[in-house]
Design an enzyme around this catalytic site. Structure first.
Site, short mmCIF file in Angstrom:
data_model
loop_
_atom_site.label_atom_id
_atom_site.label_comp_id
_atom_site.label_asym_id
_atom_site.label_seq_id
_atom_site.Cartn_x
_atom_site.Cartn_y
_atom_site.Cartn_z
CE1 TYR A 68 -7.94 -35.00 -20.33
CE2 TYR A 68 -7.97 -34.98 -22.76
CZ TYR A 68 -8.48 -34.90 -21.34
OH TYR A 68 -9.62 -34.67 -21.65
CG ASP A 74 -10.62 -43.86 -30.23
OD1 ASP A 74 -10.31 -44.08 -28.46
OD2 ASP A 74 -11.25 -43.68 -30.20
N GLY A 75 -6.12 -42.62 -31.29
CA GLY A 75 -4.93 -43.04 -31.29
C GLY A 75 -4.10 -42.43 -30.65
CG HIS A 76 -2.32 -41.66 -26.86
ND1 HIS A 76 -2.82 -40.49 -27.06
CD2 HIS A 76 -1.07 -40.90 -27.13
CE1 HIS A 76 -2.11 -39.81 -26.63
NE2 HIS A 76 -1.41 -39.56 -26.97
N GLY A 92 2.98 -42.23 -33.55
CA GLY A 92 2.06 -41.48 -34.59
C GLY A 92 2.70 -41.11 -35.64
CG ASP A 149 3.56 -35.64 -33.38
OD1 ASP A 149 4.04 -34.61 -32.46
OD2 ASP A 149 2.30 -36.91 -33.04
CB SER A 191 -4.09 -34.32 -30.99
OG SER A 191 -3.25 -33.41 -30.41
O1 PAF Z 1 4.79 -37.29 -28.88
C1 PAF Z 1 4.35 -37.70 -28.13
O2 PAF Z 1 3.59 -37.84 -27.24
C2 PAF Z 1 5.67 -37.47 -27.25
O3 PAF Z 1 6.82 -36.63 -28.40
C3 PAF Z 1 7.00 -37.97 -27.30
C4 PAF Z 1 6.78 -39.23 -28.26
C5 PAF Z 1 5.72 -39.03 -26.25
C6 PAF Z 1 7.60 -38.23 -25.85
O4 PAF Z 1 8.13 -36.69 -24.69
#
Ligand code: PAF
Length: 282
Positions: free
Chosen positions: A32, A35-37, A147, A150, A185
């Site tokens: 899902y 833009d952060g990803h 990121g 977290d 998120s």
């Molecule tokens: O940050 C996340 O999306 C998850 O905790 C990760 C690092 C992909 C592990 O499932």
């Protein structure tokens, strides 16, 4: 761009690539994508010959009463986004392959997993470090990107990499925010309109506390109280603060009292059944 589902195939791909002298960057995600990803992927693209993005909603990092079933998913959309930023491989393993019958091993970073999100989500970080170790072993990256939203997860993974001698450089990437300041998120998609608008108050409250810090206030409890007061004033929808704390940004220990080291303010808020986290470095 290729999609690889099979764990033997991804490991063969990674092994052959590394033998051929190519560098690999891994961006682990639960899909899902926002833009952060995409920022993590763009940074990865700049740093390595090959970029692997994993998409896997990892069941073992969710508690029994958490939102595993409501976790948003859109594989087709995610693949298009990965393609657009030049990802080489999207790894989409199955649950059965990653956690076959008789699976019983876990990786546990004991101390810094305990507070903050670890206190409210027992077992969560053990699930994260276990799956990330597996993803590291399967994709053999030279570099991996996470990121800073977290913040605790990043610290836990850095600790794990040092403690278990993974030959991998961990790069933390600053939070990407919506126009109103809400940290991006995948879970934001679960917020109804009114709560989505009000969620921007979280960042605004953190920013206000940061201004107080910049004006010379160094008392952790006063800064946390300022955040709580601001939320109380601004929220109309019901909400619940799971924690608001000041931590040493380097060793991730709680600061109670006078702030004398680089610090980070961390918060978790529940809003309409959705758990939102954010943080701001002071
Ligand atoms: O940050 C996340 O999306 C998850 O905790 C990760 C690092 C992909 C592990 O499932």
């Amino acid at each position: 761009m290729q999609q690889i589902k099979n764990i033997v195939e991804i490991q063969d791909f990674a092994l052959e690539s590394r033998r051929a002298g190519k560098t690999i960057a891994l961006v682990p995600t639960m899909g899902y994508l926002h833009d952060g990803h995409l920022m993590l992927m763009k940074k990865a693209r700049e740093k390595a010959d090959l970029v692997i993005v994993s998409i896997f909603v990892n069941p073992i990092q969710f508690g029994p009463n958490e939102d595993l079933d409501r976790y948003p998913q859109d594989l087709e959309g995610d693949l298009a986004k990965c393609r657009a930023v030049g990802v080489d491989v999207v790894f989409t393993p199955t649950n059965e392959d990653l956690y076959p019958d008789l699976f019983q091993t876990s990786v546990d970073v004991k101390e810094i997993s305990k507070g903050l999100c670890g206190a409210g989500r027992p077992g969560h970080f053990q699930g994260v470090t276990t799956v990330v170790s597996k993803l590291f072993n399967l994709t053999l990256p030279n570099i991996a990107f996470f990121g800073e939203k977290d913040f605790q997860q990043l610290a836990v993974i850095r600790r794990m990499v040092i403690d278990l001698n993974f030959p991998i450089e961990i790069i933390g990437v600053p939070i990407v925010r919506e126009n109103d300041g809400l940290a991006m998120s995948s879970r934001n998609a679960n917020l109804p309109d009114r709560e989505r608008k009000e969620a921007a108050n979280i960042y605004q409250a953190l920013s206000q506390a940061k201004s107080l810090y910049e004006q010379g206030n160094r008392e952790s409890d006063q800064l946390c109280r300022a955040v709580l007061n601001q939320l109380e004033e601004k929220f109309e929808s019901p909400y619940q603060v799971e924690y608001i704390k000041l931590y040493d940004a380097f060793n991730l220990t709680e600061i109670n009292g006078l702030i004398t080291t680089p610090a980070v303010m961390l918060i978790a808020v529940h809003l309409s059944g959705t758990r939102l986290i954010d943080n701001l470095q002071l």
